[in-house]
Design a protein around this motif. Structure first.
Motif, PDB file in Angstrom:
ATOM      1  N   ARG A  71       0.820  -1.156  -0.068  1.00 34.80           N
ATOM      2  CA  ARG A  71       0.096   0.052  -0.073  1.00 34.80           C
ATOM      3  C   ARG A  71       0.795   1.350   0.059  1.00 34.80           C
ATOM      4  NH1 ARG A  71      -5.252  -1.511   3.913  1.00 34.80           N
ATOM      5  NH2 ARG A  71      -6.040  -3.025   2.670  1.00 34.80           N
TER       6      ARG A  71
ATOM      7  N   ASP B 288      -2.863  -3.558   8.765  1.00 32.31           N
ATOM      8  CA  ASP B 288      -4.170  -3.191   8.539  1.00 32.31           C
ATOM      9  C   ASP B 288      -4.428  -1.673   9.295  1.00 32.31           C
ATOM     10  OD1 ASP B 288      -6.892  -3.180   7.731  1.00 32.31           O
ATOM     11  OD2 ASP B 288      -7.251  -3.884   9.822  1.00 32.31           O
TER      12      ASP B 288
ATOM     13  N   ASP C  70      -4.382   2.305   7.091  1.00 36.44           N
ATOM     14  CA  ASP C  70      -5.270   3.278   7.062  1.00 36.44           C
ATOM     15  C   ASP C  70      -4.802   4.675   7.775  1.00 36.44           C
ATOM     16  OD1 ASP C  70      -7.246   1.359   6.020  1.00 36.44           O
ATOM     17  OD2 ASP C  70      -8.690   1.850   7.556  1.00 36.44           O
TER      18      ASP C  70
HETATM   19 MG    MG Z   1      -8.407  -2.197   6.768  1.00 35.11          MG
END
Ligand code: MG
Ligand code: NAI
Length: 348
Positions: free
Chosen positions: A103, A240, A244
């Protein structure tokens, strides 16, 4: 005189998905067409759209297509609640052993919380607390009196994702990899990730700098001084949460792409979901999925096309001042796509 050769065509599976999925996938498709991308799309269904026709949100035909092309661009999928279907995203990760979730987070729209951000988070995608080994222990008349979850991190899994992170850093000219963990408390579960990280780092000594952070301190440092980081590699749950947080540094979900990479396939997607609240209104922000397409171009070695796509996005935002409502603008999805196509045609 020889004509400039168009890139060799590469078959790839295209999944329009649910909610805003078809709207943004259609836009991305036309932008890639103008760009002269090498992808030859094989369209397949997944999500709610597939349940209607196949009775399964992930039909065998779609799996077979990805098995063959080993490459997919996927619109967001709605996860049906309480109907006995397992999450399609989790099934895809397992089926194709997509162990690396990449990401990248970059400043694209000025005036967000931070400027000049260029970070990459690499998250282990198959192990840790996501293995779902959970159970309850009843006490008296309370069946859920105690809840227990087990996390699993293997040395082999840690080696694989850590090597991926260091190789990624080398390939994309990055200087540093930060290994994020909680080995001070989870001495076994997180300890194996840290010790493996420090061992793998030795193989890259002199080429890539290594650093380590405890996850809570890392979360705070990302707010105080995000520029000190470069590539961050961590386990499933921490990844995770931190990804974000990092998307928030540059303006949120509308700008966040993700790649799921494994031994048997690579699947590219936006980090956001199917946004049912705005589906069909023509105002969905296509940028996350466009950035995912740029990652897909890089994955197949078309870095120049990826750079051209990002430059066109930059110009559309900064010079044409065209953004969708989630970024404070008033443009429609189609207007943003049309502006991008114009930009690409004039810089061809
Ligand atoms: Mg997530
Ligand atoms: P969501 O990401 O779909 O929406 C959250 C908020 O962000 C909403 O207000 C939405 O309008 C806005 N938003 C999201 N993407 C946007 C875009 N491109 N442009 C403008 N605004 C945007 O998350 P939510 O509502 O929690 O989930 C909706 C469905 O999507 C659920 O069924 C969920 O399971 C699924 N989902 C699927 C994912 C995937 O396929 N990778 C990832 C996350 C959720």
């Amino acid at each position: 005189m020889t004509e400039p050769s168009r890139a060799k065509q590469i078959e790839a599976t295209l999944i329009p998905g649910d909610g805003i999925g078809p709207e943004i996938v259609e836009g991305v498709r036309s932008v890639l067409e103008t760009l002269g991308s090498p992808f030859l799309w094989v369209e397949r269904a997944a999500g709610m759209a597939a349940i209607a026709t196949y009775g399964d949100p992930l039909p065998e035909e779609t799996l077979a297509s990805i098995r063959r092309t080993k490459l997919a661009l996927k619109g967001p999928l709605t996860t049906p609640v309480g109907e006995g279907f397992r999450s399609v995203n989790v099934r895809l990760r397992e089926e194709f052993e997509l162990y690396a979730n990449v990401r990248p987070v970059r400043s694209l729209v000025p005036g967000q919380r931070y400027d000049n951000i260029d970070l990459v988070l690499i998250r282990e995608n198959l192990e840790g607390l996501y293995v779902g080994f959970e159970h309850y222990v009843p006490i008296g008349d309370d069946p859920h009196a105690v809840a227990i979850a087990s996390g699993i991190n293997t040395r082999a899994g840690a080696r694989r994702i850590l090597r991926f992170a260091f190789d990624y850093a080398l390939r994309y000219g990055r200087r540093k990899v930060t290994v994020v963990h909680k080995a001070n408390v989870l001495k076994a579960l997180s300890g194996v990730f840290l010790t493996t990280g420090l061992e793998i780092a030795k193989e890259y000594a002199g080429r890539i700098e290594v650093d380590q952070r405890i996850v809570d301190a890392c979360a705070m440092q990302l707010v105080i001084n995000p520029w000190q980081f470069d590539v961050i590699v961590t386990t499933n749950l921490f990844g995770d949460i931190l990804s974000d947080e990092m998307a928030g540094l540059v303006g949120g979900l509308g700008l966040a792409p993700g790649a799921n990479i494994g031994e048997r396939a690579a699947i590219f997607e936006a980090v956001h979901g199917s946004a049912p609240d705005i589906a069909g209104r023509g105002i969905a922000n296509p940028i996350s999925l466009l950035l995912a397409a740029a990652l897909m171009l890089e994955h197949v070695g078309q870095e120049q096309l990826a750079d051209r796509l990002r430059a066109a996005l930059h110009a559309t935002i900064q010079q044409d001042h065209l953004t969708t409502p989630d970024l404070g603008g008033s443009a429609s999805t189609r207007q943003v796509i049309a502006a991008l196509v114009r930009r690409l045609k004039t810089t061809a």
